[in-house]
Motif scaffolding. Sequence first.
Motif, mmCIF file in Angstrom:
data_model
loop_
_atom_site.group_PDB
_atom_site.id
_atom_site.type_symbol
_atom_site.label_atom_id
_atom_site.label_comp_id
_atom_site.label_asym_id
_atom_site.label_seq_id
_atom_site.Cartn_x
_atom_site.Cartn_y
_atom_site.Cartn_z
ATOM 1 N N UNK A 1 -63.445 50.616 4.339
ATOM 2 C CA UNK A 1 -63.462 49.797 5.274
ATOM 3 C C UNK A 1 -64.704 50.115 6.303
ATOM 4 N N UNK A 2 -64.647 51.641 6.314
ATOM 5 C CA UNK A 2 -65.531 52.581 7.355
ATOM 6 C C UNK A 2 -66.902 52.985 6.442
ATOM 7 N N UNK A 3 -66.820 52.549 5.148
ATOM 8 C CA UNK A 3 -68.035 52.858 4.413
ATOM 9 C C UNK A 3 -68.305 54.209 4.463
ATOM 10 N N UNK B 1 -57.740 47.638 10.344
ATOM 11 C CA UNK B 1 -57.168 48.670 10.759
ATOM 12 C C UNK B 1 -55.747 48.565 11.132
ATOM 13 N N UNK B 2 -55.262 47.603 11.932
ATOM 14 C CA UNK B 2 -54.209 47.309 12.236
ATOM 15 C C UNK B 2 -53.225 46.618 11.205
ATOM 16 N N UNK B 3 -54.037 45.750 10.502
ATOM 17 C CA UNK B 3 -53.474 45.209 9.126
ATOM 18 C C UNK B 3 -52.767 46.237 8.278
ATOM 19 N N UNK C 1 -57.887 55.226 0.681
ATOM 20 C CA UNK C 1 -58.929 54.670 0.256
ATOM 21 C C UNK C 1 -59.263 53.357 0.845
ATOM 22 N N UNK C 2 -58.578 52.592 1.501
ATOM 23 C CA UNK C 2 -59.029 51.212 2.022
ATOM 24 C C UNK C 2 -59.564 51.831 3.209
ATOM 25 N N UNK C 3 -59.072 52.780 3.936
ATOM 26 C CA UNK C 3 -59.682 53.159 5.355
ATOM 27 C C UNK C 3 -61.324 53.654 5.062
ATOM 28 N N UNK C 4 -61.399 54.255 3.806
ATOM 29 C CA UNK C 4 -62.736 54.930 3.383
ATOM 30 C C UNK C 4 -63.676 53.699 3.165
#
Length: 241
Positions: free
Chosen positions: A147-149, A60-62, A142-145
């Motif tokens: 990552x959190x499945x 998330x920080x990246x 999209x990446x957050x989505x």
Amino acid sequence: MEALEIMKQHRTYRNFDETYQLSKEELQTILQASRQAPSWMNGQMYSVIVVKDRGIREQLVALNPRNPHMLHSSVFLVFVADLKRTQKVAEHYQVDYRIDEGLDSLITAVTDTALALENAVIATEALGLGSVVVGSIRKDISEIGKLLQLPDYVLPVAGLSIGKPSVEMRVKPRLPKETVIHYDTYQEYDYSLIEEYDDTMEKFAEARETKRWSKKFADYFESSPNKQVDEFLKENKFFQS
């Protein structure tokens, strides 16, 4: 009166004591307060992702390097507008699920999510802790989505870092009430009130602010909006493609 004082004294914290561990009781108190937030028709169209895993928080920080507190706080919560639950209900009753035909369902879910988020902020401060709301999780949505499945019909709205503050913060001045509070009908006001607030914030001199308040938002809204959110909403069935 204690609750009123907590709300009047609200401030944002971005620096946390990394050795402080949020107890299970404290976390459950915050989550319970969040779940008791008002919601439209008692629909509760949100979910809360409690992110404890250090690897996920590092990622998330990246994605959001300006928000290292997502890793260094005691816990990071992600508040999502959740229309998956009601999609399951529609499926159960074998009826059409027509949320992609207009904006109202999305506005309702985002509103429910924001109310739950605010309850969590107030509960955090009532426990003597601090927090910071993180809207930038939508920057790489999209990446957050992934990552959190997150399944379809679920939209990340904002994150919340919670912990024990290690740096004291001041209560930030708010806009003049005449620009925000209206009685009976929307009232026009003189632009000088915004200039007055620019001066107030300049005197407040928050280190992270490099522009006048008005210039910051003039520049922000001159730029192209985050189209990733639009694409995410289409891909996840909030809108018709």
